[in-house]
Design an enzyme around this catalytic site. Structure first.
Site, PDB file in Angstrom:
ATOM      1  N   ASP A 144      -0.745  -2.354  -6.630  1.00 49.41           N
ATOM      2  CA  ASP A 144       0.879  -2.995  -7.873  1.00 49.41           C
ATOM      3  C   ASP A 144       2.330  -2.279  -6.544  1.00 49.41           C
ATOM      4  O   ASP A 144       1.965  -2.024  -5.793  1.00 49.41           O
ATOM      5  CB  ASP A 144       0.230  -1.454  -8.820  1.00 49.41           C
ATOM      6  CG  ASP A 144       1.126  -2.707  -9.852  1.00 49.41           C
ATOM      7  OD1 ASP A 144       2.390  -2.523 -10.284  1.00 49.41           O
ATOM      8  OD2 ASP A 144      -0.696  -2.964 -10.587  1.00 49.41           O
ATOM      9  N   HIS A 212       5.517  -1.670 -13.844  1.00 48.81           N
ATOM     10  CA  HIS A 212       4.340  -1.774 -13.791  1.00 48.81           C
ATOM     11  C   HIS A 212       2.874  -1.232 -13.322  1.00 48.81           C
ATOM     12  O   HIS A 212       2.398  -0.685 -13.455  1.00 48.81           O
ATOM     13  CB  HIS A 212       4.436  -3.358 -12.832  1.00 48.81           C
ATOM     14  CG  HIS A 212       3.678  -3.918 -12.693  1.00 48.81           C
ATOM     15  ND1 HIS A 212       1.983  -3.778 -11.687  1.00 48.81           N
ATOM     16  CD2 HIS A 212       3.270  -5.041 -14.072  1.00 48.81           C
ATOM     17  CE1 HIS A 212       1.543  -4.868 -12.664  1.00 48.81           C
ATOM     18  NE2 HIS A 212       2.441  -5.734 -14.054  1.00 48.81           N
ATOM     19  N   SER A 537      -1.809  -8.127 -16.786  1.00 45.90           N
ATOM     20  CA  SER A 537      -1.392  -6.731 -16.241  1.00 45.90           C
ATOM     21  C   SER A 537      -2.366  -5.855 -16.584  1.00 45.90           C
ATOM     22  O   SER A 537      -2.932  -5.148 -15.598  1.00 45.90           O
ATOM     23  CB  SER A 537      -0.192  -6.719 -15.762  1.00 45.90           C
ATOM     24  OG  SER A 537       0.013  -7.684 -14.664  1.00 45.90           O
TER      25      SER A 537
END
Ligand SMILES: *[C@@H]1O[C@H](CO)[C@@H](O)[C@H](O)[C@H]1NC(C)=O
Ligand SMILES: *[C@@H]1O[C@H](CO)[C@@H](O)[C@H](O)[C@H]1NC(C)=O
Ligand SMILES: *[C@@H]1O[C@H](CO)[C@@H](O)[C@H](O)[C@H]1NC(C)=O
Ligand SMILES: *[C@@H]1O[C@H](CO)[C@@H](O)[C@H](O)[C@H]1NC(C)=O
Ligand SMILES: *[C@@H]1O[C@H](CO)[C@@H](O)[C@H](O)[C@H]1NC(C)=O
Ligand SMILES: *[C@@H]1O[C@H](CO)[C@@H](O)[C@H](O)[C@H]1NC(C)=O
Ligand SMILES: *[C@@H]1O[C@H](CO)[C@@H](O)[C@H](O)[C@H]1NC(C)=O
Ligand SMILES: *[C@@H]1O[C@H](CO)[C@@H](O)[C@H](O)[C@H]1NC(C)=O
Ligand SMILES: *[C@@H]1O[C@H](CO)[C@@H](O)[C@H](O)[C@H]1NC(C)=O
Ligand SMILES: *[C@@H]1O[C@H](CO)[C@@H](O)[C@H](O)[C@H]1NC(C)=O
Length: 752
Positions: A144, A212, A537
């Site tokens: 990630d 994220h 996600s």
């Protein structure tokens, strides 16, 4: 996209050309990044490592710059080969090497941008959390954008020691980055992005500057953090799905970019380091498996018993799933039963509740209500539409059903200094956060009474009170399939049902770096330690967390067994008692939308039967795709394999039968499956088929009798389409035993 620099010698020739020297135009050769598959069995024994052999291969090319500059990564575990900066003529030279298998130019990818444990039925005293000790000792590798190590979600309170089998590193030389017993590894893989000239200079540390990776990893395995919320919405204890699992971050994103060479390097390292689960909330455009680096690296991870969980993508439409190789667990997104709201009470005492994530506890009292005096064009609130002297300090109704417009409308209201907005929308994509003025979003349909009042009361219309920051639970129906979640059939291989499963992915609360803006108040950007994000996600790390819990309870289960347990126990009924619906239409979905259904972790712990798949099962599946030798070698990383004579039916826990409308083609398809008993020794299962119009299911035999645990039994399902079948029909094959295990498989019929 192409980002290139030129060979220095060529560049100096070019300068000569500009000086007017009339020379033959030399061929300008661009350096680009290529992924090169090599057969490692060709390595001469004089090279001690594959990397030294890769470097020597590069040095032997014509016009080599320097193998240190050309080589980005050597791959050993997830793939055999390397990535390097090469010119087209160097690529042709490599292709002549007998060790060369395949080569392709690097592609760009994208990220598929706490209440959820309770919504999933996880309880402290019983079930999967209790049985797995919250996933104790399992290592989840996150591929990630990095992680914010100081976030409370990564505190090490109550964590067991780092497992001795862990071989990973914490790249902590810069920016005061520290690992601990929760965050046990963090490494950076951005050479490919750097070579493409796209890096953000801060990104040489594993720190997350996007948010994220912090969000996804705290969703999978964040520790307990009481009192987390985004500006008071969704307040409660934030915790990951597997709060006692360890996290290792493999950072592959810089400046928001993702490239293949970096993702492959991260997966290669994660396999070598000894992660148990890999979670990827990112992807590339769909390509055949032998060119898809996530598919290739995942297959080698699966071979080593690592579960690979990936997002299905945010394309929304049918036929758009990503990361759908049948050894990957592919996850779509569903909504939670939680909603964030605000209320408005009008002068006539009618109260309406609408969506709002306005980050402040504002209360608007006794204020005139403006509805453009019925003039349709003045109510659109598009930029420049409103007259400040008419609406200053008023609550304005913006009556617009266009998509994506609420942000523009709120900006217009802020421009003319309205007090608040009542925005009407048919549809909202990523929630209603980030609006620049206190606003309440109502579906157009329920706005009729407000419109009627505003028009009727004319200049006298007013708002008595508007309240913000309200969170409510038990919203029905939930879960729904998120509008943005990529739907099946899979564009590459419609014979495998994808996504496999759905999990929460809409307005999920998890940790974020405190440096990124997650809200707007007036002209100020607001930061928060926890924020609500949406996307597949967000759903993939939920499943990675549940896989970690299952791994802690059943360490002997293969990745296929864990996926089978998740799929055959998934829920297909929502909290209103009907088939899962689609968020966009509110109409019932099909397994093409939600796969086997919405994860039910406690049931997955004890599925009764599992559909296992070993290495040879995947080899046979690939044999059935008609790949040539080169393609098979690229994906299997081996020069020898056997295609079994018995057929290529993958032992998958779901079924897709594709028929042609052409009347002369066959209308029956048979599937063979083998189930393994993981319940009680003595179990008797009966087949129950459920079908809808246009299809029938026949099972042979209809009873499976087991006398011991781990015993296997096989059966054949015959799926028949009748002449008047709709384009999509589906049903279920359920195996039900005396202990009320229900082992459910969706059966989908597609008529092309
Ligand atoms: C909790 O887990 C322990 C140990 O695995 C087990 O003995 C106990 O029965 C479980 N309790 C419940 C209520 O499931
Ligand atoms: C970096 O992490 C390692 C453990 O991975 C630790 O031994 C070392 O002390 C750390 N270095 C710094 C500067 O914190
Ligand atoms: C009002 O809006 C409609 C729809 O956008 C448009 O067709 C019409 O021309 C507008 N009228 C005026 C007076 O601007
Ligand atoms: C705005 O409204 C005021 C008061 O109604 C009016 O005098 C003025 O002309 C309007 N301005 C525009 C640009 O329409
Ligand atoms: C719940 O189900 C009932 C009966 O099927 C239906 O009439 C109702 O509209 C549903 N409620 C919601 C909120 O979808
Ligand atoms: C699905 O997408 C693929 C490629 O994106 C295309 O070739 C195929 O025709 C599509 N199938 C359907 C049923 O739309
Ligand atoms: C296999 O197919 C690829 C295209 O994917 C082609 O380039 C290659 O030459 C083929 N190899 C063989 C051995 O047929
Ligand atoms: C393929 O099958 C043959 C004969 O059973 C066996 O000798 C060989 O080892 C197998 N090869 C692989 C790669 O499994
Ligand atoms: C229908 O099937 C027949 C035989 O399988 C084949 O020859 C024909 O081309 C097919 N027609 C269409 C429209 O697919
Ligand atoms: C498919 O299965 C049905 C029912 O078990 C059986 O009658 C039929 O012979 C099978 N067909 C093939 C081609 O195997």
């Amino acid at each position: 996209m192409s980002f290139c620099y030129y060979h220095l010698r060529v560049l100096s020739l070019l300068l000569f050309l500009f000086l007017g020297i009339n020379n033959a135009m030399p061929e300008l050769e661009e350096y680009k990044t290529y992924i090169v598959h090599m057969d490692h069995s060709h390595k001469p024994s004089s090279f001690l490592t594959h990397e030294s052999w890769h470097r020597a291969t590069l040095r032997a090319l014509s016009n080599p710059v320097d193998d240190k500059e050309m080589l980005l990564y050597s791959y050993n575990h997830a793939m055999q080969g390397f990535s390097a900066r090469l010119t087209p003529s160097q690529v042709s030279e490599i292709k002549k090497s007998p060790a060369h298998i395949a080569i392709h130019e690097e592609r760009f990818g994208r990220l598929f941008t706490t209440h959820s444990p309770q919504f999933l039925g996880l309880k402290h005293s019983s079930g999967l959390w209790n049985a797995s000790s919250y996933g104790e000792g399992v290592i989840i590798g996150m591929i990630d954008s990095g992680v914010w190590p100081e976030s409370e979600s990564f505190n090490e309170k109550g964590m067991p020691p780092i497992p001795t089998r862990w071989k990973g590193k914490c790249q902590n030389s810069t920016s005061h980055f520290r690992c601990n017993k929760k965050l046990i590894g963090a490494q950076v893989f951005i050479k490919g992005i750097q070579a493409a000239g796209k890096t953000d200079s801060r990104d040489d540390s594993p720190r997350d500057f996007l948010g994220h990776g912090t969000h996804t990893s705290s969703t999978a395995a964040g520790n307990h953090v009481p009192g987390a919320s985004q500006f008071g919405y969704a307040k409660g204890t934030a915790r990951g799905i597997a709060p006692r699992a360890h996290v290792a971050m493999y950072k592959v994103s810089s400046g928001g970019y993702i490239v293949e060479s970096d993702v492959l390097a991260a997966m290669d390292q994660a396999v070598a380091d000894g992660v148990d689960i890999m979670s990827l909330s990112l992807g590339f455009d769909q390509t055949p498996y032998f060119q898809d680096i996530i598919a290739i690296a995942s297959l080698s991870a699966i071979e080593k018993g690592i579960v690979v969980v990936c997002s299905a993508g945010n394309d929304g439409a049918p036929n758009t799933t990503h990361n759908a190789a049948p050894w990957i667990t592919t996850v779509g997104a569903g909504t939670l039963d939680r909603s964030f709201s605000a209320t408005v009470t009008l002068g006539n005492d009618l109260t309406f509740e609408g969506k709002s994530e306005f980050p402040d506890r504002v209360i608007v009292g006794d204020t005139p209500l403006y509805y453009g005096k019925g003039d349709f064009n003045k109510t659109i609130c598009s930029y420049g539409a409103l007259n400040e002297s008419e609406v200053f300090g008023k609550v304005v109704i913006c009556d617009n059903t266009n998509r994506f417009s609420i942000f523009e409308q709120a900006d217009e209201l802020a421009r003319v200094s309205a007090a608040a907005g009542i925005l009407m929308e048919a549809w909202t994509l990523y929630g209603v956060d980030g609006l620049s003025i206190p606003s309440l979003v109502l579906p157009t349909s329920s706005g009729a009474l407000i419109r009627k009042y505003a028009i009727g009361a004319a200049g006298e219309a007013k708002v008595k009170i508007m309240r913000f920051v309200l969170t409510s639970f038990g919203t029905k129906p939930a879960p729904q399939v998120a509008e943005f979640s990529s739907k099946g059939p899979d564009p590459l291989n419609p014979n495998i049902l994808k996504p496999d499963i759905i999990a929460p992915g809409v307005r999920v609360l998890a940790a974020v770096p405190p440096i990124i803006p997650v809200g707007i108040l007036g002209n100020h950007e607001l930061a928060s330690d926890y924020a609500l994000f949406s996307g597949t996600s967000m759903s993939a790390p939920h499943v990675a967390g549940v896989a970690a819990l299952l791994k802690a309870v059943h360490p002997e289960w293969s990745p296929a067994a864990i996926r089978s347990a998740l799929m055959t126990t998934a829920d297909t009924i929502d909290n209103n008692g009907t088939t899962l619906t689609n968020e966009l239409t509110n109409l019932p979905g099909t397994p093409l939308d939600f796969g086997a259904g919405h994860i039910n972790p406690n049931k997955a712990m004890n599925p009764g039967l599992i559909y296992d798949i070993d290495w040879q099962g995947y080899v046979d599946f690939l044999c059935g795709l008609g790949y040539n030798d080169t393609e098979m070698r690229a994906i299997l990383r081996q020069s020898q394999w056997n295609c079994s004579q018995e057929g290529t039916d993958l032992n998958y826990p779901s079924f897709v039968a594709i028929f042609s409308k052409n009347a002369s083609s066959p209308n029956v398809k048979n599937f063979t499956r083998v189930v393994t008993n993981v319940g009680d020794d003595q179990s008797v299962y009966q087949a129950i088929a459920k079908t809808t119009n246009g299809m029938s299911i026949i099972v042979e035999p209809t009873t499976l009798t087991f006398t011991s645990k781990y015993q296997k039994q096989s059966y054949v399902v015959s799926v028949q389409m009748d002449g008047k079948a709709p384009p999509v029909a589906y049903g279920y094959l359920n195996w039900v035993d005396q202990n009320s295990h229900i082992v459910a498989s969706p059966v989908v019929v597609l008529n092309f």
